[in-house]
Motif scaffolding. Structure first.
Motif, PDB file in Angstrom:
ATOM      1  N   GLY A 113      61.874 -33.573  -0.007  1.00  0.00           N
ATOM      2  CA  GLY A 113      62.132 -34.978   0.322  1.00  0.00           C
ATOM      3  C   GLY A 113      63.252 -35.598  -0.477  1.00  0.00           C
ATOM      4  O   GLY A 113      64.026 -36.427   0.029  1.00  0.00           O
TER       5      GLY A 113
ATOM      6  N   THR B 270      55.195 -46.589  -0.350  1.00  0.00           N
ATOM      7  CA  THR B 270      54.003 -46.320  -1.151  1.00  0.00           C
ATOM      8  C   THR B 270      54.446 -45.489  -2.347  1.00  0.00           C
ATOM      9  O   THR B 270      55.109 -44.474  -2.198  1.00  0.00           O
ATOM     10  CB  THR B 270      52.945 -45.541  -0.344  1.00  0.00           C
TER      11      THR B 270
ATOM     12  N   SER C 242      53.647 -42.999  -4.742  1.00  0.00           N
ATOM     13  CA  SER C 242      52.590 -41.980  -4.826  1.00  0.00           C
ATOM     14  C   SER C 242      52.134 -41.689  -6.255  1.00  0.00           C
ATOM     15  O   SER C 242      51.075 -41.116  -6.452  1.00  0.00           O
ATOM     16  CB  SER C 242      53.071 -40.672  -4.203  1.00  0.00           C
TER      17      SER C 242
ATOM     18  N   GLN D  49      55.866 -32.313   3.733  1.00  0.00           N
ATOM     19  CA  GLN D  49      54.603 -31.830   3.150  1.00  0.00           C
ATOM     20  C   GLN D  49      53.579 -32.937   2.936  1.00  0.00           C
ATOM     21  O   GLN D  49      52.679 -32.797   2.134  1.00  0.00           O
ATOM     22  CB  GLN D  49      54.886 -31.095   1.830  1.00  0.00           C
ATOM     23  N   LYS D  50      53.752 -34.066   3.628  1.00  0.00           N
ATOM     24  CA  LYS D  50      52.832 -35.186   3.414  1.00  0.00           C
ATOM     25  C   LYS D  50      52.013 -35.390   4.687  1.00  0.00           C
ATOM     26  O   LYS D  50      51.269 -34.513   5.062  1.00  0.00           O
ATOM     27  CB  LYS D  50      53.624 -36.419   2.981  1.00  0.00           C
TER      28      LYS D  50
HETATM   29  C1  PLP Z   1      56.472 -36.429  -2.481  1.00  0.00           C
HETATM   30  C2  PLP Z   1      57.322 -37.619  -2.677  1.00  0.00           C
HETATM   31  C3  PLP Z   1      58.723 -37.533  -2.787  1.00  0.00           C
HETATM   32  C4  PLP Z   1      59.530 -36.271  -2.584  1.00  0.00           C
HETATM   33  O1  PLP Z   1      59.335 -35.298  -3.460  1.00  0.00           O
HETATM   34  P1  PLP Z   1      59.910 -33.848  -3.149  1.00  0.00           P
HETATM   35  O2  PLP Z   1      59.230 -33.054  -4.202  1.00  0.00           O
HETATM   36  O3  PLP Z   1      61.359 -33.876  -3.295  1.00  0.00           O
HETATM   37  O4  PLP Z   1      59.490 -33.486  -1.758  1.00  0.00           O
HETATM   38  C5  PLP Z   1      59.456 -38.703  -2.919  1.00  0.00           C
HETATM   39  N1  PLP Z   1      58.853 -39.892  -2.934  1.00  0.00           N
HETATM   40  C6  PLP Z   1      57.531 -40.028  -2.824  1.00  0.00           C
HETATM   41  C7  PLP Z   1      56.943 -41.406  -2.816  1.00  0.00           C
HETATM   42  C8  PLP Z   1      56.708 -38.895  -2.695  1.00  0.00           C
HETATM   43  O5  PLP Z   1      55.390 -39.043  -2.574  1.00  0.00           O
END
Ligand code: PLP
Length: 394
Positions: A63, A137, A139, A189-190
């Motif tokens: 991401g 959001t 995370s 992956q979310k």
């Molecule tokens: C998972 C996540 C990301 C991206 O992380 P990657 O490890 O690069 O996939 C970015 N922002 C939020 C809010 C996330 O939950």
């Protein structure tokens, strides 16, 4: 006792079986008519998942790649940007923008709280910022931001509004076109229920205009080049064919249940979790503005959350996430986004009650599960399950 490994982490999340099967059929070349048809379908279905008419660009990367693209494709050296940050992912926006030598200011909220839109308005007013960045959001803390209000603030100030909705998509209502979200970043992956490795960004017409003027260097992460290739049904480089196949299955599934149902599912599980952990005598890390993508829970006073996380994994195979950075040991995080159903959650809550009891935290067995069931009864699907009698009468 037998145990099965189950992921309750806010990325990666459990895989959709149909998507997992697609990964095994991945012998396909990316410059073929077959793949072009698939790629076009995926880009179209991504717009459905986003709920937008805007273009959605796909990259093979985690991401963060699409986050970086949003910075490097839309801004020029020395420009000032504002980041509304309330956690580790907000800090990532700051780090990326600094890496590209932008002038970065922040409006911050302490971990566990949301940045108020009003605070953003005060700082953003005056029109000296080229862009505003935020997480829909966050995370790392389980917080939600008021994206709609911030969009209005950004529009007023003439700043491009760039939203990391990597865990927001599929867990909250985001009116991308109606609210005016210029760039919305997503990841595979979310809520999409496939492995990590694909990143997405939707771009508004205003974002495309800005992309033409922007001068920061970039090569692999190039919105305009990807858009041109996408018009031919292709990625600019070799996309992860396996993941695109899996994504096609996941998006087909999301279309079949409806994106609103996917969101409602996360919302119900999140509310049930919040009620359940309170009934177990635990506190939320972000009680004032909790998101529905995941729930961050504080351990009992004096206990390191790592102890709970290890016990859940060793005894029940249930994998929940610890806090990140300085929040390590101060929370555990349970995901609700994507391929979770109520029995998944009920099982985890029962396991949590058993683990807490064993660790000496007084907790009435069944209290959390009962609270979650009450939420399901009151707020869950209203259609009645047919009884054997009514089925026999047909
Ligand atoms: C998972 C996540 C990301 C991206 O992380 P990657 O490890 O690069 O996939 C970015 N922002 C939020 C809010 C996330 O939950």
């Amino acid at each position: 006792m037998l145990k099965k490994t189950r992921l309750f982490t806010p990325g990666p999340t459990p895989l959709l079986p149909a998507a997992q099967a697609a990964l095994a059929r991945a012998e396909i070349h990316h410059r073929t008519e077959e793949f072009r048809a698939l790629y076009r379908q995926v880009l179209e279905d991504l717009r459905y998942f986003y709920g937008t008419k805007n273009d959605v660009i796909l990259f093979t990367s985690s991401g963060t790649g699409a986050m970086e693209a949003a910075v490097s494709n839309l801004l020029s050296e020395g420009e000032a940007v504002l980041v509304a940050t309330a956690g580790k992912f907000g800090e990532r926006w700051v780090e990326i923008a600094r890496a590209f030598r932008l002038k970065v200011d922040t409006v911050e909220a302490p971990y566990g709280q949301a940045v108020p839109a009003e605070a953003v308005r005060e700082k953003l007013g005056g029109g000296s910022y080229a862009a505003l960045f935020v997480q829909a959001t966050e995370s790392s803390t389980g917080v939600r931001h008021d994206v709609q209000a911030m969009a209005a603030v950004a529009r007023e100030a003439g700043a491009l509004f760039i939203v990391d909705a990597i865990t927001g998509l599929g867990t909250m209502e985001l009116d991308v076109d109606g609210w005016g979200l210029d760039v919305v970043v997503g990841g595979s992956q979310k809520a999409l229920m496939i492995p990590p490795g694909l990143a997405f960004a939707s771009l508004s017409p205003a974002a495309w205009e800005r992309a033409e003027l922007a001068r920061l260097p970039h090569y692999y992460f190039d919105f305009a080049r990807e858009k041109k290739s996408a018009e031919k049904g292709e990625g600019a480089f070799t996309p992860s064919t396996a993941l695109v196949l899996a994504l096609a299955e996941a998006l087909r599934y999301i279309r079949s249940v409806g994106r609103e149902s996917l969101i409602a599912n996360a919302q119900l599980l999140a509310e049930a979790t919040r009620q359940a952990v309170r009934a177990m005598g635990l506190e939320l890390f972000a009680p004032a503005a909790p998101c529905d993508a995941l729930t961050a829970v504080r351990p009992p006073e004096g206990m390191d959350s790592g102890v709970i996380i290890r016990a859940l994994r060793e005894r029940f195979g249930a994998v929940v996430a610890n806090g990140q950075g300085s929040m390590k040991g101060r929370m555990f995080r349970v995901a609700h986004l994507g391929n979770y159903d109520f029995p998944d959650l009920a099982g985890l809550l029962a396991a949590l009650e058993l683990v807490l009891t064993e660790l000496g935290h007084p907790c009435e067995l069944g209290a959390g599960v009962r609270a979650a069931e009450r939420v399901y009864v009151e707020q869950g699907p209203k259609s009645k399950v047919q009884s054997p009698k009514s089925l026999a009468a047909r």
